[in-house]
Enzyme design. Structure first.
Site, PDB file in Angstrom:
ATOM      1  CG  HIS A 144      -0.316   0.181   2.524  1.00  0.00           C
ATOM      2  ND1 HIS A 144      -0.008  -0.870   3.359  1.00  0.00           N
ATOM      3  CD2 HIS A 144       0.081   1.292   3.180  1.00  0.00           C
ATOM      4  CE1 HIS A 144       0.544  -0.418   4.462  1.00  0.00           C
ATOM      5  NE2 HIS A 144       0.607   0.894   4.388  1.00  0.00           N
ATOM      6  CG  ASP A 187       0.112  -4.228   2.827  1.00  0.00           C
ATOM      7  OD1 ASP A 187       0.540  -3.591   1.849  1.00  0.00           O
ATOM      8  OD2 ASP A 187      -0.381  -3.699   3.836  1.00  0.00           O
ATOM      9  CB  SER A 247       3.451   1.418   6.263  1.00  0.00           C
ATOM     10  OG  SER A 247       2.202   1.327   6.877  1.00  0.00           O
TER      11      SER A 247
END
Length: 589
Positions: free
Chosen positions: A170, A201, A279
């Site tokens: 993402h 992911d 992230s």
């Protein structure tokens, strides 16, 4: 806590995990919150304590706290500032602050703090952690012939062997430009995206500039941690520009819902802080080896410090998949829906012996290879020789169990697995070839622009999770039409090329008077022929020689247009609404 009030007829929303990349506007301004408000003097309140009136009390005078005396002689090696606390001593308010050890409150001799170079411990793995800058240009699923305004985001990543960098999928989704910056460097290097794994992911990047790889040792991977093992999350979260380190322990390990990929894979829950920008950063063990990738956290008023990490088995599956196929092929699934067999009467009715355990097959995906050999009401007893319990779990580690879908996810697309089933009191074994899951409403379109077709102002497109999110927001599971949600949650594709085609909207014109209110309604048939996918619908309309175009929609709605008039009016409607083409590029071939 007491029960919370909720609206009648609607289930309360569950706490939702969110991906943690830091999104910014076009010029780099944070879109979710103003960074300046994260920590400022105006946000910190200091409560003034009114000292008690000085008067002589009855009885013996109050003694000073003994633990305060012990703190005077203690020495702390770390220069980290301890929490201030208030000690009440004979009616006086004393604020005790400690830096580099507790300072003696009544002593005039103060020891000098230790030198920073003697205290700071250098971890080589931190030099391999990079900051990822990405410019995204997302498709506009509500207006599929154009794209949204570009925006920027920053996240984290880390260097691994083979001149590669790992980050979250993402973090680089719909990317138009990706740049990386190393720790302590002032140079941003252009990066190339090698593979994006939407389900897990994870994304893999590389940099062509040799200078980027100089003086950096790649991060090594460690084994799967145990519960209560210490982990350190390293990255570039919100609140500053330099590298950030937070620590915690492994709180839980189970099959988790991956928000970005809309899948369920093995995941770790930790109590270290994971914020926007973390992230893609590594979670390191006490030996400096990577045991996971930070990717999402749970945001809810009733929880705190719940972060999630992608564990090493999932990471290694992604890397091995790319090395084998030179592309990402995905995680296979068994293609069945199953039911627990914990009820003894149910087990007896299905002909199971007292020593047999397993799960009952409810439905099988028509597009899955398993549909050729398995049948509804078969009892799956084992997968690749590992027995499955009545609750669908298998042994994992000492004292732990996990859902048997973990065994399936450890396989690679195209590999075979031995499945033992009980059918009519007979035990059968099948060698099944595993494949990826085909959804009627896909979670992603893998970076491709959305398909569309326009005739007489009617905009036809296909439904995906991204489309539902574009139309109804993050809470699309509550706000979207019930029939679309039912198909999203329960419908199965009958063939590989089946799509759910809807009338997205009607671009108003004289020819479509009376049809303006049709929105997000499924197209079932055209001139009596079932609509299988958008490409077949466009082909049937373009080659239609009948006098009328008849579209049969859900809820028994019927749209009828004169063929020649509709085709002639389309060009004027496109010009009026600034639409470049009546059909998307992928449907022209």
């Amino acid at each position: 806590m007491g029960d919370q009030k909720r609206k009648r007829g609607r289930k309360p929303k569950k706490p939702a995990a969110e991906t943690m990349d830091l999104q910014m506007n076009n010029i780099g301004v944070t879109s979710s919150a103003n960074i300046d408000d994260v920590f400022s003097v105006s946000n910190v309140e200091i409560e003034e304590v009114d000292p008690p009136t000085s008067r002589k009390g009855r009885g013996r005078p109050r003694k000073a706290a003994k633990h305060a005396e012990k703190a005077d002689t203690s020495v702390v090696a770390s220069p980290v500032r301890k929490t201030s606390r208030t000690v009440e001593n004979n009616g006086e308010c004393v604020i005790a602050v400690s830096v580099a050890g507790d300072l003696a409150r009544h002593s005039s001799v103060i020891e000098p703090p230790p030198r920073w170079e003697n205290v700071v411990k250098v971890v080589p793995s931190m030099d391999a952690v990079v900051k990822v800058f990405c410019v995204h240009t997302e498709p506009n699923f509500s207006l599929p012939w154009q794209r949204k305004r570009q925006y920027s985001s920053s996240s984290s990543g880390f260097i691994i062997s083979g001149r590669r960098v790992l980050t979250n999928a993402h973090s680089v989704e719909h990317h138009t430009q990706v740049k990386l910056k190393k720790r302590g460097s002032d140079t941003k290097y252009l990066a190339t995206v090698l593979a994006i794994g939407t389900e897990c992911d994870i994304a893999m990047l590389t940099v062509n500039d040799d200078e980027f790889w100089e003086g950096v040792s790649p991060v090594e991977f460690g084994s799967l941690p145990a519960l209560q093992d210490a982990v350190t999350v390293v990255g570039y979260p919100i609140g500053g520009d330099t590298i950030s380190v937070t620590s915690g322990v492994v709180s839980r390990m189970e099959i988790l819902s991956y928000v970005h990929g809309s899948t369920e894979l093995l995941g770790l829950q930790i109590d270290a802080a994971i914020n926007s920008g973390n992230s893609g950063g590594p979670a390191l063990n006490d030996k400096g080896k990577c045991v996971g990738i930070a990717f999402q956290s749970l945001k809810h008023e009733d929880v705190e410090n719940i972060g999630y990490v992608i564990p090493t088995p999932v990471i290694m599956h992604f890397i091995t998949d790319y090395e084998r196929n030179k592309e990402y092929t995905g995680f296979p699934t068994l293609g069945v829906e199953w039911q627990k067999m914990e009820n003894p009467d149910l087990r007896m009715a299905m002909g199971m012996a007292s020593d047999q355990k397993g799960v009952r097959i409810r439905r099988i995906e028509p597009t899955a290879p398993e549909s050729q050999v398995l049948k509804p009401s078969d009892i799956i007893l084992s997968f690749d020789g590992i027995d499955i319990a009545n609750d669908g779990t298998v042994p994992f580690r000492h004292g732990e169990r996990i859902g048997f879908s973990y065994l399936v996810s450890q396989k690679y697309t195209g590999e075979n697995a031995v499945v033992k089933v009980l059918r009519d009191s007979e035990i059968l074994e099948f060698n099944i070839k595993l494949a990826t899951h085909k959804r009627l409403i896909p979670a992603h379109i893998k970076g491709r622009p959305p398909s569309y077709y326009i005739i007489a102002g009617f905009v036809f497109t296909t439904v995906s999770v991204l489309y539902l999110r574009s139309e109804y927001g993050k809470d699309y599971e509550y706000d979207a039409p019930v029939k679309l949600l039912d198909k999203h949650l329960h419908a199965m594709a009958q063939s590989e090329d089946e799509q759910l085609v809807v009338v997205s909207q009607v671009l108003v014109a004289d020819i479509n008077i009376g049809y303006e209110d049709i929105v997000n309604t499924q197209v079932l048939a055209f001139n009596g022929q079932p609509v299988k996918n958008l490409k077949s619908l466009a082909s049937m309309v373009e080659n239609c020689n009948d006098e009328f175009l008849k579209f049969e929609l859900e809820y028994q709605q019927l749209v009828v247009l004169h063929t020649k008039t509709a085709k002639a009016a389309t060009l004027d409607i496109l010009t009026t609404h600034c639409v470049p083409s009546a059909i998307s590029d992928d449907l022209k071939s």
